[in-house]
Motif scaffolding. Structure first.
Motif, PDB file in Angstrom:
ATOM      1  N   TYR A  73       0.873  -1.185   0.000  1.00 51.50           N
ATOM      2  CA  TYR A  73       0.000   0.000   0.000  1.00 51.50           C
ATOM      3  C   TYR A  73       0.899   1.221   0.000  1.00 51.50           C
ATOM      4  O   TYR A  73       1.846   1.290   0.801  1.00 51.50           O
ATOM      5  CB  TYR A  73      -0.898  -0.028   1.240  1.00 51.50           C
ATOM      6  N   GLY A  74       0.649   2.162  -0.905  1.00 50.04           N
ATOM      7  CA  GLY A  74       1.487   3.370  -0.974  1.00 50.04           C
ATOM      8  C   GLY A  74       2.951   3.024  -1.192  1.00 50.04           C
ATOM      9  O   GLY A  74       3.834   3.736  -0.716  1.00 50.04           O
ATOM     10  N   GLY A  75       3.211   1.913  -1.894  1.00 49.42           N
ATOM     11  CA  GLY A  75       4.598   1.541  -2.192  1.00 49.42           C
ATOM     12  C   GLY A  75       5.340   0.905  -1.026  1.00 49.42           C
ATOM     13  O   GLY A  75       6.550   0.691  -1.105  1.00 49.42           O
ATOM     14  N   LYS A  76       4.625   0.584   0.063  1.00 51.44           N
ATOM     15  CA  LYS A  76       5.284  -0.012   1.236  1.00 51.44           C
ATOM     16  C   LYS A  76       4.672  -1.380   1.545  1.00 51.44           C
ATOM     17  O   LYS A  76       3.504  -1.631   1.236  1.00 51.44           O
ATOM     18  CB  LYS A  76       5.112   0.913   2.463  1.00 51.44           C
ATOM     19  N   ARG A  77       5.461  -2.227   2.205  1.00 49.85           N
ATOM     20  CA  ARG A  77       4.931  -3.509   2.678  1.00 49.85           C
ATOM     21  C   ARG A  77       4.319  -3.264   4.050  1.00 49.85           C
ATOM     22  O   ARG A  77       4.994  -2.800   4.973  1.00 49.85           O
ATOM     23  CB  ARG A  77       6.043  -4.568   2.801  1.00 49.85           C
ATOM     24  N   VAL A  78       3.028  -3.545   4.154  1.00 49.67           N
ATOM     25  CA  VAL A  78       2.314  -3.241   5.399  1.00 49.67           C
ATOM     26  C   VAL A  78       1.567  -4.475   5.916  1.00 49.67           C
ATOM     27  O   VAL A  78       1.335  -5.430   5.179  1.00 49.67           O
ATOM     28  CB  VAL A  78       1.290  -2.083   5.200  1.00 49.67           C
ATOM     29  N   VAL A  79       1.219  -4.412   7.188  1.00 50.69           N
ATOM     30  CA  VAL A  79       0.290  -5.389   7.758  1.00 50.69           C
ATOM     31  C   VAL A  79      -0.849  -4.599   8.383  1.00 50.69           C
ATOM     32  O   VAL A  79      -0.627  -3.610   9.081  1.00 50.69           O
ATOM     33  CB  VAL A  79       0.962  -6.324   8.787  1.00 50.69           C
TER      34      VAL A  79
END
Ligand code: NOS
Length: 302
Positions: A73-79
């Motif tokens: 999301y938004g170019g980042k790896r998120v949880v």
């Protein structure tokens, strides 16, 4: 090894075994009531039901799905926690914050939290967004803390300081991101969030007292997660969506000879606008797209 560390490690092992290596996150997100749409914005997702993860409690509130979603999301790896665990559901406070320690062990360094909250600041409106810069944790003040119990030294110190729980640089970044995401500036505020146990909404007398203590918004979540995150060194950005105004006056019987009679009559005529969960979810639905847009820019800037 502390009991909490062992339990967290069990959940982390299970997740790592079922998550592609490239999907391991550095940023965590917790979605507030009715704001779970954030989770649907993620791409390249791997999803776990809370019930499938060892040690996880399950979420029972309408508007909270109970899924841990990993993705981009938004170019980042998120949880993303789609569905938060609340104290009023019967979980003890450490259980509501257990997922934050799991995030930490997975490598999360920054935590973004949203919540639905009642508005106490009379200058603000339902639908406004509040960057939390400090909190009043009424349960903590009488010993109810997510950190109660033997300290888990693996995560942090016995007596963590909370003076900078909401780092200013993240709030500054959020304000910049809000401009880019076209969040109307008159909708954005900075304020103090009061955490109460719920599940009943506050009485007008309680709301008035908490307003006098300095709170701008009031809700039944977020703070246990924040305290747990700060304890283990995660940086926090927390946002309240004001879903309703909180009444601080109540209909009071006034005797005919009392000069306050007119004001009381007026209040009786209009009635007290008491909050309902339907109203909370409706306002969340109205603002969710804007919040998602805003968070996407925040993530791009992190
Ligand atoms: N919430 C609120 N909690 C306390 N007081 C309020 O006025 C208020 N408005 C929203 C209940 O609708 C859910 O939304 C938050 C609470 O945290 C609760 O989870």
């Amino acid at each position: 090894m502390s009991k909490s560390f062992v339990a967290v490690s069990g959940a982390v092992e299970y997740i790592r075994a079922n998550l592609p290596e490239h999907a391991v996150p550095t940023i965590g997100i917790v979605c507030g009531s009715g704001l779970g749409g954030l989770g649907a914005r993620l791409s390249d997702t791997t999803t776990f039901d809370y019930a499938s993860i060892p040690g996880f409690a399950t979420s029972s509130v309408v508007g909270h799905a109970g899924k841990l979603v990993f993705g981009e999301y938004g170019g980042k790896r998120v949880v993303c926690m789609v569905g938060r665990l609340h104290y009023y559901e019967g979980h003890d406070l450490p259980a509501t914050a257990f997922p934050i320690r799991v995030m930490h062990q997975l490598g999360v360094k920054t935590l973004l939290l949203t919540n639905a909250a009642g508005g106490l600041n009379p200058a603000w409106n339902a639908g406004d967004l509040v960057l939390i810069y400090d909190h009043l944790s009424l349960p903590s003040m009488v010993g109810q803390s997510a950190l109660r119990g033997p300290n888990a030294d693996e995560f942090g110190p016995r007596f963590p300081a909370l003076g900078e729980a909401y780092p200013v640089e993240l709030r500054r970044l959020a304000v910049e991101a809000a401009k880019e995401a076209e969040v109307p500036s008159e909708w954005l505020h900075e304020g103090i969030y009061a955490f109460v146990g719920g599940p009943s909404y506050e009485t007008p007398a309680e709301s008035r007292a908490i307003r006098m203590l300095g709170a701008d918004a009031i809700g039944m979540s977020t703070v246990p997660e924040v305290i747990t995150a700060v304890h283990c060194g995660i940086k926090v950005l927390a946002v309240s969506l004001l879903t309703n105004r909180v009444p601080t006056e109540r209909g009071q019987l006034v005797l005919p000879q009392d000069p306050a009679q007119k004001a009381a009559d007026a209040l009786e005529a209009t009635g007290i606008d008491m909050p309902t969960h339907e109203e909370v979810l409706a306002m969340s639905a109205e603002r969710s797209a804007l919040v998602e847009q805003w968070f996407e820019v925040i993530l791009q800037k992190l």
